[in-house]
Design a protein around this motif. Structure first.
Motif, PDB file in Angstrom:
ATOM      1  N   GLU A 116       0.830  -1.219   0.000  1.00 39.84           N
ATOM      2  CA  GLU A 116       0.000   0.000   0.000  1.00 39.84           C
ATOM      3  C   GLU A 116       0.860   1.263   0.000  1.00 39.84           C
ATOM      4  OE1 GLU A 116      -2.003  -0.695   3.719  1.00 39.84           O
ATOM      5  OE2 GLU A 116      -3.885  -1.175   2.710  1.00 39.84           O
ATOM      6  N   VAL A 144      -5.792   6.349  -1.758  1.00 38.06           N
ATOM      7  CA  VAL A 144      -6.575   5.415  -0.940  1.00 38.06           C
ATOM      8  C   VAL A 144      -8.018   5.506  -1.427  1.00 38.06           C
ATOM      9  CG1 VAL A 144      -7.371   4.864   1.380  1.00 38.06           C
ATOM     10  CG2 VAL A 144      -5.030   5.693   1.036  1.00 38.06           C
ATOM     11  N   GLU A 148     -10.848   0.954   0.924  1.00 36.89           N
ATOM     12  CA  GLU A 148      -9.505   0.446   1.209  1.00 36.89           C
ATOM     13  C   GLU A 148      -9.028   0.938   2.577  1.00 36.89           C
ATOM     14  OE1 GLU A 148      -7.724  -0.014  -3.282  1.00 36.89           O
ATOM     15  OE2 GLU A 148      -7.252   1.828  -2.211  1.00 36.89           O
TER      16      GLU A 148
END
Ligand code: NAD
Length: 231
Positions: A116, A144, A148
């Motif tokens: 991420e 983002v 998520e």
């Protein structure tokens, strides 16, 4: 004094970057579900890439405004001041602020599918769909998406919990979990909200000093008063 500044789309509105809910804003031509949700990315990644290419182009053309500049002045006067933003633009950094925590990603960077937060910088505005991360996976905008996880949320909570003063600028406090950051302040933390609208302050309303002004005037006056008091 431990100061934390928490910003949302409103701090960049006067730089020409539309807020989330403006009727004529950047989302006008798109449905959120088509371009900034996890499902949208799985369904039509090329559309997401082109949407964020357009956002990146606008961001690069925009300039920091008096609010971003005042926040930088504050950070220089009170070393250790932290900035937490929901914004994906880089206007805090371009105004000279450092140590900015971006809760919802950064438009100037890309990430792969595996991690991420393992980002790569992007030169210019255009991501070419199909390019790959050094880890071999397909590159995507470092954003983002709704649905998520918010990887830096815990760090933001930790920073907020140590604040003596939290200055909240230009956020409707409607997008979670970011909006719940106020819950992490300690009972003695003073909260100032600069916003011409009515953010969802809930139980905090009685604790908050609401400066009902646009960021470009409200933030400099709050910052200049703090610097004066501290001289
Ligand atoms: P929001 O659109 O929900 O709320 C914007 C807030 O800004 C409102 O409370 C409004 O009253 C206030 N506002 C409008 N003009 C202002 C001004 N001139 N000065 C100060 N305040 C002003 O925005 P949000 O709470 O940040 O949540 C929106 C989400 O959309 C976030 O996740 C953010 O990441 C994303 N977003 C980012 C950008 C950006 O990076 N510049 C732009 C749009 C949306």
């Amino acid at each position: 004094m431990n100061i934390v500044v928490f910003t949302g789309a409103g701090v960049s509105a006067e730089s020409g970057l539309g807020t989330f809910r403006d009727a004529d804003g950047l989302w006008e031509k798109y449905r959120i579900e088509d371009v900034c949700t996890h499902e949208a990315w799985l369904r039509n990644p090329e559309l997401c890439v082109s949407f964020y290419n357009a956002r990146r182009r606008e961001t690069l053309a925009a300039k920091p405004n008096a609010a971003h500049e005042a926040i930088t002045r504050l950070q220089r006067h009170f070393p250790g001041t932290r900035i937490i933003t929901q914004n994906i633009d880089d206007l805090h950094e371009r105004a000279g602020s450092t140590d900015v925590v971006h809760l919802h990603g950064e438009i100037t960077k890309l990430r792969g599918q595996r991690s991420e937060t393992d980002t790569v910088p992007l030169e210019g505005w255009e991501q070419h769909y199909g390019d790959r991360h050094p880890d071999g996976t397909l590159l995507r905008p470092y954003i983002v998406f709704f649905g998520e996880g918010v990887p830096y949320f815990e760090e933001a909570c930790r920073i907020t919990s140590k604040a003596d003063l939290l200055i909240v600028v230009g956020t409707s406090l409607n997008v979670y979990p970011a909006a719940s950051l106020l819950h992490y302040t300690n009972d003695n933390c003073k909260i100032i909200v600069v916003d011409p609208g009515e953010p969802a302050m809930g139980d905090y309303r009685n604790r908050v000093v609401h400066v009902k002004e646009k960021a470009s005037t409200g933030v400099p006056s709050v910052v200049d008063a703090l610097i004066r008091e501290n001289q």
